[in-house]
Write a protein that holds these residues in place. Structure first.
Motif, PDB file in Angstrom:
ATOM      1  N   UNK A  65       0.840  -1.200   0.000  1.00 42.99           N
ATOM      2  CA  UNK A  65       0.000   0.000   0.000  1.00 42.99           C
ATOM      3  C   UNK A  65       0.874   1.248   0.000  1.00 42.99           C
ATOM      4  N   UNK A  66       0.308   2.414  -0.343  1.00 40.65           N
ATOM      5  CA  UNK A  66       1.091   3.659  -0.258  1.00 40.65           C
ATOM      6  C   UNK A  66       1.673   3.903   1.131  1.00 40.65           C
ATOM      7  N   UNK A  67       0.932   3.563   2.181  1.00 40.34           N
ATOM      8  CA  UNK A  67       1.450   3.759   3.537  1.00 40.34           C
ATOM      9  C   UNK A  67       2.640   2.836   3.804  1.00 40.34           C
ATOM     10  N   UNK A  68       2.589   1.616   3.299  1.00 42.07           N
ATOM     11  CA  UNK A  68       3.726   0.712   3.484  1.00 42.07           C
ATOM     12  C   UNK A  68       4.949   1.249   2.748  1.00 42.07           C
ATOM     13  N   UNK A  69       4.768   1.853   1.598  1.00 43.04           N
ATOM     14  CA  UNK A  69       5.901   2.445   0.884  1.00 43.04           C
ATOM     15  C   UNK A  69       6.520   3.584   1.701  1.00 43.04           C
ATOM     16  N   UNK A  70       5.668   4.374   2.364  1.00 45.37           N
ATOM     17  CA  UNK A  70       6.200   5.436   3.220  1.00 45.37           C
ATOM     18  C   UNK A  70       6.957   4.844   4.405  1.00 45.37           C
ATOM     19  N   UNK A  71       6.427   3.757   4.960  1.00 40.56           N
ATOM     20  CA  UNK A  71       7.106   3.103   6.084  1.00 40.56           C
ATOM     21  C   UNK A  71       8.455   2.538   5.646  1.00 40.56           C
ATOM     22  N   UNK A  72       8.526   1.976   4.459  1.00 40.96           N
ATOM     23  CA  UNK A  72       9.790   1.449   3.951  1.00 40.96           C
ATOM     24  C   UNK A  72      10.846   2.552   3.866  1.00 40.96           C
ATOM     25  N   UNK A  73      10.433   3.703   3.345  1.00 39.28           N
ATOM     26  CA  UNK A  73      11.378   4.811   3.202  1.00 39.28           C
ATOM     27  C   UNK A  73      11.778   5.381   4.556  1.00 39.28           C
ATOM     28  N   UNK A  74      10.800   5.558   5.443  1.00 31.24           N
ATOM     29  CA  UNK A  74      11.093   6.188   6.740  1.00 31.24           C
ATOM     30  C   UNK A  74      11.990   5.304   7.595  1.00 31.24           C
ATOM     31  N   UNK A  75      11.721   4.007   7.647  1.00 30.01           N
ATOM     32  CA  UNK A  75      12.539   3.131   8.486  1.00 30.01           C
ATOM     33  C   UNK A  75      13.974   3.059   7.972  1.00 30.01           C
ATOM     34  N   UNK A  76      14.161   3.049   6.663  1.00 33.75           N
ATOM     35  CA  UNK A  76      15.522   3.069   6.131  1.00 33.75           C
ATOM     36  C   UNK A  76      16.246   4.350   6.532  1.00 33.75           C
ATOM     37  N   UNK A  77      15.540   5.472   6.450  1.00 34.60           N
ATOM     38  CA  UNK A  77      16.156   6.750   6.816  1.00 34.60           C
ATOM     39  C   UNK A  77      16.535   6.761   8.294  1.00 34.60           C
ATOM     40  N   UNK A  94       5.030  -9.978  -5.001  1.00 32.77           N
ATOM     41  CA  UNK A  94       3.890 -10.051  -4.098  1.00 32.77           C
ATOM     42  C   UNK A  94       2.568  -9.915  -4.843  1.00 32.77           C
ATOM     43  N   UNK A  95       2.257  -8.722  -5.332  1.00 34.92           N
ATOM     44  CA  UNK A  95       0.968  -8.507  -5.972  1.00 34.92           C
ATOM     45  C   UNK A  95       0.533  -7.062  -5.879  1.00 34.92           C
ATOM     46  N   UNK A  96      -0.742  -6.822  -5.698  1.00 33.23           N
ATOM     47  CA  UNK A  96      -1.333  -5.496  -5.784  1.00 33.23           C
ATOM     48  C   UNK A  96      -1.264  -4.732  -4.466  1.00 33.23           C
ATOM     49  N   UNK A  97      -1.098  -3.426  -4.563  1.00 31.89           N
ATOM     50  CA  UNK A  97      -1.304  -2.554  -3.424  1.00 31.89           C
ATOM     51  C   UNK A  97      -2.780  -2.211  -3.321  1.00 31.89           C
ATOM     52  N   UNK A  98      -3.224  -1.839  -2.120  1.00 24.61           N
ATOM     53  CA  UNK A  98      -4.645  -1.554  -1.887  1.00 24.61           C
ATOM     54  C   UNK A  98      -4.761  -0.685  -0.656  1.00 24.61           C
ATOM     55  N   UNK A  99      -5.677   0.279  -0.695  1.00 16.11           N
ATOM     56  CA  UNK A  99      -5.871   1.157   0.456  1.00 16.11           C
ATOM     57  C   UNK A  99      -7.304   1.672   0.474  1.00 16.11           C
ATOM     58  N   UNK A 120     -13.438  -5.297   2.932  1.00 16.26           N
ATOM     59  CA  UNK A 120     -12.527  -6.434   3.020  1.00 16.26           C
ATOM     60  C   UNK A 120     -11.359  -6.181   2.092  1.00 16.26           C
ATOM     61  N   UNK A 121     -10.154  -6.410   2.586  1.00 10.45           N
ATOM     62  CA  UNK A 121      -8.940  -6.064   1.846  1.00 10.45           C
ATOM     63  C   UNK A 121      -8.933  -6.697   0.452  1.00 10.45           C
ATOM     64  N   UNK A 122      -8.517  -5.904  -0.501  1.00  7.83           N
ATOM     65  CA  UNK A 122      -8.368  -6.275  -1.905  1.00  7.83           C
ATOM     66  C   UNK A 122      -9.696  -6.595  -2.597  1.00  7.83           C
ATOM     67  N   UNK A 123     -10.826  -6.124  -2.018  1.00 14.04           N
ATOM     68  CA  UNK A 123     -12.080  -6.161  -2.767  1.00 14.04           C
ATOM     69  C   UNK A 123     -12.249  -4.825  -3.489  1.00 14.04           C
ATOM     70  N   UNK A 124     -13.013  -4.783  -4.585  1.00 24.42           N
ATOM     71  CA  UNK A 124     -13.112  -3.563  -5.383  1.00 24.42           C
ATOM     72  C   UNK A 124     -14.043  -2.531  -4.767  1.00 24.42           C
ATOM     73  N   UNK A 125     -13.973  -1.331  -5.296  1.00 25.73           N
ATOM     74  CA  UNK A 125     -14.829  -0.224  -4.854  1.00 25.73           C
ATOM     75  C   UNK A 125     -16.259  -0.424  -5.355  1.00 25.73           C
ATOM     76  N   UNK A 126     -17.175   0.302  -4.734  1.00 28.79           N
ATOM     77  CA  UNK A 126     -18.568   0.296  -5.192  1.00 28.79           C
ATOM     78  C   UNK A 126     -18.808   1.356  -6.258  1.00 28.79           C
ATOM     79  N   UNK A 279     -12.196   2.535  -2.325  1.00 27.28           N
ATOM     80  CA  UNK A 279     -10.889   1.909  -2.130  1.00 27.28           C
ATOM     81  C   UNK A 279     -10.077   2.077  -3.409  1.00 27.28           C
ATOM     82  N   UNK A 280      -8.760   1.996  -3.275  1.00 23.68           N
ATOM     83  CA  UNK A 280      -7.859   2.223  -4.410  1.00 23.68           C
ATOM     84  C   UNK A 280      -6.854   1.075  -4.529  1.00 23.68           C
ATOM     85  N   UNK A 281      -6.630   0.648  -5.755  1.00 21.33           N
ATOM     86  CA  UNK A 281      -5.569  -0.316  -6.046  1.00 21.33           C
ATOM     87  C   UNK A 281      -4.330   0.430  -6.524  1.00 21.33           C
ATOM     88  N   UNK A 282      -3.167  -0.128  -6.218  1.00 19.07           N
ATOM     89  CA  UNK A 282      -1.895   0.447  -6.652  1.00 19.07           C
ATOM     90  C   UNK A 282      -1.072  -0.667  -7.295  1.00 19.07           C
TER      91      UNK A 282
END
Length: 542
Positions: A65-77, A94-99, A120-126, A279-282
């Motif tokens: 997810x976008x938040x996990x990408x931010x966590x990856x960058x912040x923890x490395x820093x 892995x597969x798809x991002x979702x938020x 529910x995680x990785x289900x589509x938007x309405x 919800x959004x897929x990435x």
């Protein structure tokens, strides 16, 4: 004043006790380093600042997810800022991002009520509000589909069988007593039942089959019931691979609200719901990433010791206890050791894993890249996610890689923010006296127990399954399993700062002991395929 005096007395009595146990196995400069660990871990702790950043600022960290990408960058820093070396990320498919941007589930008839629910995680938007009546159609296996053919068109299908409630019969918050800890120290013989493993694998595609059935019947969405009372929701979902995304939006509804809907549907007319799931897929990067950092050792031939926790979380809460707490303690132990200026014999490596919640995939990827493989290439080519998780222990042979013996020991934290009370020895009796010696200085902090039994479900598992010494800490449960685990109240407020400071200190000391020990920890033999534990057992599986 009295509190300060007690704290000073505790430090004064604890510090000398640290020296003898470690000096037997360690190096002459270990005493000063351990005194520095206590100072850094108490007077200069940053563990709660780290946990707050992961919880309040970054928030839930679903893999990719976008938040996990931010966590990856912040923890490395952060690792780099604290002076750790070789800070990098290691990717795996892995597969798809979702938020979730926002969501709402409302009952419109027979009266308007805002329901407690989550996509529910990785289900589509309405794609805007979706309004339809519900139908209670409990299904948990493919054979249940026939009962509901021709009845689901235009409906929001409630697929969980409603129960009558789950009132707690004991306090949800708990510390481990001496009796509780003594019960953990039991030898458990391993069991091998490949038929049971095969049956689990056969059930894994049920979610896809259910989605396909609901779509073919003309349903517009589906809903499940949360598995805990107390208006807690979690929203776990596992169809994260490309090409696996469900066709229908799905929501998990709090148990109390779900039962209300079921009662109304039973007496009729069926309630009408409005679901708005934004919800959004990435799909910008299908690879997930483990974060790695090191304190270099002085002897390049001595190998390394390692500590890790999973950085990813579910999305209903902020992922604070599961597993922002463990990640923060891993990072704090790294900061403490770096700040003391230790130069251990073995390199100390720190890992923040991804994909743990979807099948312990991050640490599995590390094992397969650095330590050993299981089975043949054909065994691993088609599986993903929970298929790989359940199938892993039934793949043979185990084939060590060139770096197999370099990892001398791995220590994992993943049970919330509770105080560390000891270590599970994972059926390895040779490490029991060593761990008891390493923990002895921390008796006044409550970390004394070495339990021979194994524990599972987290990132040391696949290391154990290839014969690498991987261990999990025993922790006070607090309200982790009863309320917090995966739930919508997994927030910073439920973290215990004193416990997390204690855990960071104990972990830093254990790592230093393992890194400076004259010999690496005793390790089991490379696993070979066992015989079936009960060759006379029958199965009721089809």
């Amino acid at each position: 004043m009295r509190r300060l005096l007690l704290a000073a007395t505790a430090l004064a009595t604890l510090s000398p006790a640290l020296s003898p146990a470690v000096a037997q196995k360690g190096r002459p400069d270990t005493d000063a380093a351990l005194a520095g660990i206590l100072d850094q871990g108490t007077n200069h702790s940053e563990v709660m600042v780290t946990a707050q950043q992961l919880s309040d600022v970054i928030g839930p960290r679903l893999t990719n997810s976008p938040a996990m990408r931010r966590a990856e960058a912040w923890t490395q820093a952060q690792f780099a800022r604290w002076g750790l070396k070789n800070v990098h990320k290691e990717g795996f498919e892995f597969g798809r991002g979702w938020s979730i941007e926002r969501s709402s589930v409302r009952m419109l008839t027979p009266r308007p009520i805002q329901l407690t629910a989550i996509p529910i995680a990785w289900t589509p938007a309405t794609n805007g509000p979706l309004t339809a009546p519900v139908i209670v159609a409990p299904m948990k296996k493919v054979e249940d589909f026939d009962k509901w053919r021709g009845k689901l068109s235009g409906k929001i299908v409630m697929t969980t069988l409603p129960d009558t409630g789950d009132e707690p019969d004991e306090a949800p918050f708990k510390r481990l007593s001496s009796e509780d800890l003594s019960k953990l120290d039991r030898f458990q013989q391993p069991t091998y039942d490949p038929a049971a493993l095969d049956s689990r694998l056969k059930r894994l595609d049920y979610a896809q089959k259910l989605d396909a059935f609901l779509k073919s019947e003309g349903a517009v969405a589906y809903a499940t019931m949360s598995y805990r009372d107390g208006k807690l929701v979690s929203g776990e979902g596992y169809l994260f691979g490309k090409g696996e995304t469900p066709a229908l939006p799905g929501v998990q509804i709090a148990a109390e609200d779900y039962r209300r809907l079921a009662r109304l549907a039973k007496t009729g007319p069926a309630p009408t719901l409005e679901i708005n799931s934004d919800v959004r897929f990435d799909d910008s990067d299908s690879r997930a990433y483990n974060i790695i950092a090191e304190i270099p050792g002085s002897d390049p031939k001595a190998g390394y010791v390692m500590a890790g926790a999973h950085l990813d979380s579910w999305v209903a809460g902020d992922g604070s206890a599961d597993n922002g707490a463990g990640s923060a303690m891993i990072m704090e132990a790294a900061r403490i050791l770096a700040a003391t200026g230790v130069r251990p014999k073995r390199t100390i490596r720190f890992a923040l894993w991804a994909g743990e919640e979807q099948g312990i995939l991050g640490s599995m990827a590390y094992v397969e890249q650095h330590l050993a493989t299981r089975g043949t290439s054909a065994d691993t080519a088609g599986g993903r996610g929970m298929q790989r998780y359940y199938g892993y222990s039934n793949r043979w042979p185990v084939t060590p890689l060139p770096g197999y013996k370099d990892l001398a020991a791995y220590f994992n934290i993943d049970n919330g923010s509770g105080k560390l009370r000891g270590l599970y020895a994972e059926r390895n009796p040779a490490v029991v006296p060593i761990f008891r010696e390493w923990l002895a200085p921390f008796a006044s902090m409550g970390a004394t127990t070495v339990a021979l039994r194994p524990t599972g479900g987290t990132d040391h598992v696949f290391m154990q399954q290839v014969g690498v010494p991987g261990f999990q800490f025993i922790q006070d449960p607090l309200d982790y399993e009863s309320r917090i685990h995966h739930s919508s109240i997994d927030t910073f407020d439920h973290l215990k700062a004193a416990d997390m400071r204690q855990g960071s200190i104990v972990l830093a000391s254990i790592l230093l002991n393992a890194a400076d020990a004259d010999k690496a920890l005793p390790r089991p033999p490379v696993p070979t395929q066992p015989v079936v534990t009960d060759p006379f057992a029958y199965s009721d599986e089809n």
